[in-house]
Design an enzyme around this catalytic site. Structure first.
Site, short mmCIF file in Angstrom:
data_model
loop_
_atom_site.label_atom_id
_atom_site.label_comp_id
_atom_site.label_asym_id
_atom_site.label_seq_id
_atom_site.Cartn_x
_atom_site.Cartn_y
_atom_site.Cartn_z
N ASP A 12 0.54 -5.10 -5.01
CA ASP A 12 1.93 -4.69 -5.24
C ASP A 12 2.39 -4.88 -6.68
O ASP A 12 3.55 -5.19 -6.94
CB ASP A 12 2.88 -5.42 -4.27
CG ASP A 12 2.41 -5.25 -2.84
OD1 ASP A 12 2.11 -4.10 -2.46
OD2 ASP A 12 2.30 -6.26 -2.12
N LYS A 15 0.42 -0.47 -9.01
CA LYS A 15 -0.78 0.28 -9.44
C LYS A 15 -0.62 1.78 -9.16
O LYS A 15 -1.06 2.61 -9.96
CB LYS A 15 -2.03 -0.24 -8.70
CG LYS A 15 -2.38 -1.68 -9.03
CD LYS A 15 -3.60 -2.15 -8.28
CE LYS A 15 -3.37 -2.30 -6.79
NZ LYS A 15 -2.39 -3.35 -6.42
N GLY A 39 -0.76 -0.23 0.03
CA GLY A 39 0.43 0.60 0.09
C GLY A 39 0.76 0.98 -1.34
O GLY A 39 1.25 0.16 -2.10
N HIS A 40 0.42 2.19 -1.73
CA HIS A 40 0.64 2.62 -3.10
C HIS A 40 1.79 3.62 -3.13
O HIS A 40 1.77 4.58 -2.38
CB HIS A 40 -0.64 3.21 -3.69
CG HIS A 40 -1.72 2.18 -3.87
ND1 HIS A 40 -2.98 2.46 -4.30
CD2 HIS A 40 -1.69 0.84 -3.68
CE1 HIS A 40 -3.70 1.34 -4.36
NE2 HIS A 40 -2.93 0.35 -3.98
N GLN A 228 -5.09 -3.75 -3.64
CA GLN A 228 -4.84 -5.21 -3.60
C GLN A 228 -4.88 -5.79 -5.03
O GLN A 228 -4.52 -5.10 -5.95
CB GLN A 228 -5.83 -5.94 -2.66
CG GLN A 228 -5.60 -5.62 -1.18
CD GLN A 228 -6.27 -4.33 -0.73
OE1 GLN A 228 -7.42 -4.10 -1.04
NE2 GLN A 228 -5.55 -3.49 -0.03
P1 IMP Z 1 -5.96 -7.82 5.06
O1 IMP Z 1 -6.40 -7.11 3.83
O2 IMP Z 1 -5.14 -6.97 6.00
O3 IMP Z 1 -7.09 -8.51 5.77
O4 IMP Z 1 -4.96 -8.99 4.62
C1 IMP Z 1 -5.41 -10.13 3.91
C2 IMP Z 1 -4.38 -10.60 2.91
O5 IMP Z 1 -4.23 -9.62 1.88
C3 IMP Z 1 -2.97 -10.78 3.47
O6 IMP Z 1 -2.34 -11.82 2.76
C4 IMP Z 1 -2.29 -9.46 3.15
O7 IMP Z 1 -0.90 -9.58 3.11
C5 IMP Z 1 -2.88 -9.18 1.79
N1 IMP Z 1 -2.91 -7.77 1.43
C6 IMP Z 1 -3.78 -6.83 1.88
N2 IMP Z 1 -3.54 -5.65 1.31
C7 IMP Z 1 -2.51 -5.82 0.47
C8 IMP Z 1 -1.83 -4.96 -0.43
O8 IMP Z 1 -2.14 -3.79 -0.60
N3 IMP Z 1 -0.80 -5.53 -1.14
C9 IMP Z 1 -0.47 -6.85 -1.02
N4 IMP Z 1 -1.10 -7.69 -0.21
C10 IMP Z 1 -2.11 -7.18 0.54
MG MG Z 2 1.31 -2.23 -2.26
#
Ligand code: IMP
Ligand code: MG
Length: 439
Positions: A12, A15, A39-40, A228
């Protein structure tokens, strides 16, 4: 040449917006890790596009490639494609046959393990999209790859084995499941062979490595879109409060099938938000509470794009950024959301930590030690709200002085030049100071 975009913090960082702006000079935008946990957001003239799987560059009309390092939920993929088509875009999108498929049982097991961990207060706070369980199956060599959806016999054989395995796991660990359809071989076969048909009809599945290498050799400009961020990296992040893939730049090669030299010969841009946000659990030494956190959260719209969860807020953390700069080898920085901090009397940056009476300049490798770190802050003057549109139009020289001092300090501490500064969510509100692509 290539430009690789990497989140320097916890996701977040904005990007999507940077990818959209730089994609002006790109021919292809490539995702190399993650899945629909991302989430872009891209905002163009007030129109907002939220993408979680389709590379953000397609809004500009570049080719999109989803690389082998990604995990793909076909339902999300087709939903996003259909939504974009309804809005008048017609993305040219390819997907590596080597990418792994997220199945319904992965999502069920993701949530089941999270609730098991929650009993011991050790939940990760995942997005529940089945990301971890899918990468787990990939590593255990029981995953299903995108190309296998196109071969019904192969798909059936794979499903017979893995679904039985997953069912037994669900029974033993979680007393079965309230979603029996996620473990129903016939139903899964029918649905996923159907996705395979659509992938074939739309000619979307390619061997992405050779394709990208060929296009790069022919002189095309490739933009790699990390998802991420570095502190969520399974190796270099805050394990176990991480995602299950490697957002850092080295994986752009592994996750797309080109050699590391292709990535290293290009530019690697670290995307930084002017403060921190975190969704999910885990330490955050510079975390803010109370009114100040609420104010920044509201001004910055800091609610999860995928899950809607309110994000935790903290001051910028330089030890984190030093690690991110090293791990990915940033050659340029994009600093976003300077506008969100406007109006505060003062802002702070953690320039170091204190741990066991010693000063540290980088993040310790264990979660326990990181949680024990006390930030050493340096205080900066705040800056007033400004007419950000006109700042974006005119240039960095009309940024409020204190905002410019803040940005310059970060770049000089990291010894990496600023390539772009974001002062608002719209495409027009990103100031490109030094475009990483050649003309
Ligand atoms: P997962 O990727 O769903 O397994 O989540 C693992 C951790 O990464 C959690 O803390 C999520 O909130 C975080 N996370 C995964 N994808 C994103 C993203 O695109 N933005 C922010 N945090 C993320
Ligand atoms: Mg995002």
């Amino acid at each position: 040449m290539t430009v690789t975009i990497v989140g320097a913090q916890l996701g977040d960082e904005g990007k999507g917006g940077i990818v959209d702006v730089l994609a002006e000079r790109a021919d292809i935008v490539v995702r190399y890790q993650g899945g629909d946990n991302a989430g872009h957001t891209v905002v163009v003239g007030g129109d907002t596009y939220k993408l979680s799987l389709v590379p953000s560059g397609v809004i500009r009309g570049t080719v999109g490639v989803i690389g082998n390092g990604c995990v793909v939920n076909p339902e999300t993929l087709f939903d996003e494609l259909d939504t974009l088509r309804d809005r008048g875009l017609d993305p040219e999108l390819y997907i590596s046959g080597r990418a792994h498929v997220i199945m319904p049982y992965h999502r069920v097991l993701d949530r089941a393990e999270e609730s098991l961990k929650a009993d011991d207060d050790i939940a990760v706070g995942t997005t529940g999209r089945g990301i971890g369980p899918t990468y787990e199956d990939k590593m255990a060599r029981r995953g299903i790859r995108i190309a296998e959806l196109l071969y019904p016999d192969e798909l059936r054989t794979r499903l017979e084995y893995v679904v039985d395995y997953k069912q037994r796991l669900a029974d033993a660990l979680y007393d079965g499941t309230d979603q029996p359809s996620a473990f129903d071989v016939d139903q899964l076969f029918e649905t996923y062979a159907g996705y395979g048909d659509r992938l074939r009809e739309e000619e979307m599945v390619i061997d992405a490595g050779p394709y990208l290498a060929r296009r790069a050799a022919a002189g095309d400009q490739l933009l790699y879109e990390g998802a991420q961020g570095t502190t969520l990296d399974i190796d270099h992040g805050n394990y176990p409060y991480t995602t299950s893939s490697n957002p850092t730049a080295g994986y752009a090669a592994t996750g797309s099938g080109v050699g590391p030299g292709v990535i290293a010969d290009g530019e690697i841009i670290g995307v930084i938000k002017a403060y921190l946000s975190r969704v999910g659990e885990g330490p955050l030494p510079t975390e803010l509470e109370g009114d100040l956190a609420d104010e920044i959260r509201d001004r910055g719209g800091e609610y999860g794009t995928v899950t809607g969860r309110p994000r935790r807020i903290g001051w910028l953390d330089l030890p984190m950024l030093r690690d991110a700069t090293r791990a990915s080898g940033f050659t340029g920085l994009a600093l976003n959301h300077l506008d969100v901090l406007a109006g505060l009397d003062e802002v702070q940056i953690a320039v170091a930590y204190e741990l066991d009476g010693e000063e540290r300049m980088t993040v310790p490798s264990t979660t326990q030690a990181w949680a024990a770190c006390e930030p050493v802050y340096r205080t900066f003057d705040g800056w007033p709200d400004a007419d950000w549109d006109s700042v974006a139009e005119t240039g960095i020289e009309v940024l409020p002085d204190a905002a410019l001092a803040y940005a310059t300090f970060i770049a000089s501490e990291l010894d990496v030049p600023l390539a772009a500064v974001g002062v608002g969510p719209d495409r027009a509100q990103t100031l490109v100071l030094d475009h990483p692509f050649d003309d």
